[in-house]
Motif scaffolding. Structure first.
Motif, PDB file in Angstrom:
ATOM      1  N   GLY A 247       0.794  -1.228   0.000  1.00 60.21           N
ATOM      2  CA  GLY A 247       0.000   0.000   0.000  1.00 60.21           C
ATOM      3  C   GLY A 247       0.815   1.261   0.000  1.00 60.21           C
ATOM      4  N   SER A 248       2.087   1.187   0.441  1.00 59.47           N
ATOM      5  CA  SER A 248       2.892   2.405   0.498  1.00 59.47           C
ATOM      6  C   SER A 248       3.162   2.963  -0.893  1.00 59.47           C
ATOM      7  N   GLY A 249       3.188   2.086  -1.908  1.00 63.95           N
ATOM      8  CA  GLY A 249       3.363   2.587  -3.272  1.00 63.95           C
ATOM      9  C   GLY A 249       2.214   3.485  -3.672  1.00 63.95           C
ATOM     10  N   THR A 250       0.991   3.044  -3.376  1.00 57.81           N
ATOM     11  CA  THR A 250      -0.189   3.877  -3.663  1.00 57.81           C
ATOM     12  C   THR A 250      -0.199   5.119  -2.792  1.00 57.81           C
ATOM     13  N   PHE A 251       0.223   4.972  -1.532  1.00 62.24           N
ATOM     14  CA  PHE A 251       0.277   6.121  -0.623  1.00 62.24           C
ATOM     15  C   PHE A 251       1.165   7.217  -1.201  1.00 62.24           C
ATOM     16  N   PHE A 252       2.390   6.862  -1.598  1.00 67.28           N
ATOM     17  CA  PHE A 252       3.310   7.867  -2.130  1.00 67.28           C
ATOM     18  C   PHE A 252       2.840   8.398  -3.481  1.00 67.28           C
ATOM     19  N   LEU A 253       2.163   7.578  -4.255  1.00 66.75           N
ATOM     20  CA  LEU A 253       1.607   8.051  -5.519  1.00 66.75           C
ATOM     21  C   LEU A 253       0.559   9.128  -5.258  1.00 66.75           C
ATOM     22  N   LEU A 254      -0.355   8.870  -4.314  1.00 73.46           N
ATOM     23  CA  LEU A 254      -1.395   9.846  -3.984  1.00 73.46           C
ATOM     24  C   LEU A 254      -0.792  11.098  -3.351  1.00 73.46           C
ATOM     25  N   LEU A 255       0.206  10.902  -2.498  1.00 68.41           N
ATOM     26  CA  LEU A 255       0.887  12.044  -1.894  1.00 68.41           C
ATOM     27  C   LEU A 255       1.475  12.947  -2.971  1.00 68.41           C
ATOM     28  N   SER A 256       2.111  12.320  -3.942  1.00 69.19           N
ATOM     29  CA  SER A 256       2.757  13.100  -4.996  1.00 69.19           C
ATOM     30  C   SER A 256       1.750  13.721  -5.958  1.00 69.19           C
ATOM     31  N   VAL A 257       0.609  13.068  -6.166  1.00 68.89           N
ATOM     32  CA  VAL A 257      -0.450  13.683  -6.966  1.00 68.89           C
ATOM     33  C   VAL A 257      -0.892  14.989  -6.309  1.00 68.89           C
ATOM     34  N   GLY A 258      -1.076  14.953  -4.986  1.00 65.46           N
ATOM     35  CA  GLY A 258      -1.427  16.172  -4.260  1.00 65.46           C
ATOM     36  C   GLY A 258      -0.350  17.232  -4.382  1.00 65.46           C
ATOM     37  N   LEU A 259       0.906  16.821  -4.246  1.00 68.54           N
ATOM     38  CA  LEU A 259       2.023  17.758  -4.371  1.00 68.54           C
ATOM     39  C   LEU A 259       2.054  18.395  -5.754  1.00 68.54           C
ATOM     40  N   ILE A 260       1.893  17.584  -6.780  1.00 70.69           N
ATOM     41  CA  ILE A 260       1.964  18.086  -8.150  1.00 70.69           C
ATOM     42  C   ILE A 260       0.814  19.042  -8.437  1.00 70.69           C
ATOM     43  N   LEU A 261      -0.388  18.668  -8.041  1.00 74.25           N
ATOM     44  CA  LEU A 261      -1.551  19.533  -8.281  1.00 74.25           C
ATOM     45  C   LEU A 261      -1.396  20.881  -7.588  1.00 74.25           C
TER      46      LEU A 261
END
Length: 396
Positions: A247-261
């Motif tokens: 799940g940490s892969g999805t966690f960091f993906l979502l974290l970075s989506v927020g950062l990028i947006l």
């Protein structure tokens, strides 16, 4: 007759190269970071206290390097400093493969922090140099996207490779190859000749750390502490307590989506000089994100907090970086740049160390709640002092 002023080009060739090289630095770094607690536990049977101490050493060395790196990149040719540090950073990855004991691994991991800290300072300082002055504030914000995109992709790649092979050596070699690609890219960057003015004033702390930014640094330590606790233990927490495999892969993906947006949205505000507005929004949203993670120990809290924290940090960090730079004269640009990175390292390192101790003796819930409380201290310091101090003392 068209009298509209000519807008300077933001994405020039050298800026793109520096941006891509920074992506490679953080991709190689993040490829290992989320899985190292699991590696130490499974390979060396390390407990959470030991994991915290081993990973803390990396942050300490990165901190030491960054304290001196700002002065060095201001006092010597920046391209030369960057290349030397990048070469050492790249080939340190071999040490992970060679380390056959926990003690050797701890030594390699700790010492690797030195070239990592120095390389990131040198690379980001040259990024500021190659930006046109009229687009610098905006460019600093977009530069951070390279970290964010790397952080989005890298953990997912690492978890996929490990799930397929159960071989950490593949990850160590891949990290070195990616770092080497970044080294090659940086080698092609062309920098303008810069007169190095020897500072004949006595050596003082302000040559290594921007003392004018002390209040910004203290609050940044608080924000980084929360991130250090969360990012280091999120993978093992999800696996042990929530039963989330990978799940940490999805966690960091979502974290970075927020950062990028948030960085894409905040870029326009930074271009218009709305630095404190970006910072204000960022610290508020981040505080809410860490609260969600601590208060909701389930999949909704786990993944939902990732997006919210990303949105908050994506506004807060580039705004803070611009505040540090704008508090310093041009001759201290490297020092200002290293100061925010030093502050971040101190906070992340303390978060890693204390997070390990708290989770071992009091559980993950306590560690994450402490992370939120420390974030609240930074939030309070920003609103009570930092924001007003910056508005009164900024140079640009």
């Amino acid at each position: 007759m068209n009298t509209k002023p000519q807008v300077e080009k933001l994405w020039n060739t050298n800026y793109i190269k520096i941006w891509c090289a920074n992506f490679m630095i953080f991709f190689s770094f993040m490829l290992l970071t989320p899985l190292l607690p699991i590696y130490l536990r499974d390979t060396f049977q390390a407990d959470k206290d030991t994991i915290g101490f081993v990973l803390f050493g990396y942050s300490v060395m990165a901190l030491v390097a960054r304290l001196f790196s700002g002065y060095i990149v201001d006092s010597f040719p920046r391209k030369m400093v960057l290349m030397v540090c990048f070469v050492v950073f790249t080939f340190f990855f071999v040490g992970y493969v060679a380390a056959g004991s926990l003690v050797l691994f701890a030594i390699v991991r700790t010492l690797h922090g030195l070239p990592f800290g120095a390389t990131t300072v040198a690379n980001s300082t040259i990024a500021i140099d190659v930006l046109p002055s009229s687009r610098r504030t905006e460019g600093v914000g977009y530069y951070g996207l390279s970290n964010n995109i790397a952080s989005a992709i890298s953990p997912s790649v690492a978890i996929w490779i490990y799930a397929s092979t159960h071989n950490f050596n593949i990850l160590f070699w891949l990290a070195m190859i990616i770092a080497f690609l970044g080294l090659i890219i940086d080698a092609t960057v062309k920098t303008s000749p810069r007169e190095i003015v020897k500072d004949k004033t006595p050596i003082s702390l302000d040559r290594f750390f921007l003392l004018k930014g002390w209040s910004h640094a203290l609050t940044m330590v608080c924000f980084a502490f929360s991130y250090g606790v969360l990012s280091t233990y999120v993978a093992i927490y999800g696996k042990e307590k929530l039963g989330i495999e990978g799940g940490s892969g999805t966690f960091f993906l979502l974290l970075s989506v927020g950062l990028i947006l948030s960085r894409l949205q905040g870029g326009k505000a930074l271009r218009e000089g709305k630095i404190t507005q970006n910072a204000s929004m960022g610290v508020c949203v981040s505080l809410c994100g860490y609260l969600i993670f601590a208060a909701l120990p389930n999949e909704f809290g786990y993944y939902g907090a990732a997006v919210v924290i990303g949105l908050g940090n994506g506004h807060m960090y580039p705004a803070y970086q611009n505040m540090f730079v704008n508090l310093a004269p041009h001759s201290q640009r490297g020092t200002a740049n290293s100061s925010i990175l030093v502050s971040w390292d101190v906070g992340v390192g303390l978060g890693i160390l204390l997070g390990g101790i708290l989770s071992e003796h009091y559980g993950y819930s306590t560690a994450f709640w402490v992370g939120w409380i420390v974030n609240l201290l930074g939030f309070s310091g920003y609103w009570l002092y930092v924001k007003g101090f910056y508005e009164r003392n900024k140079l640009r």
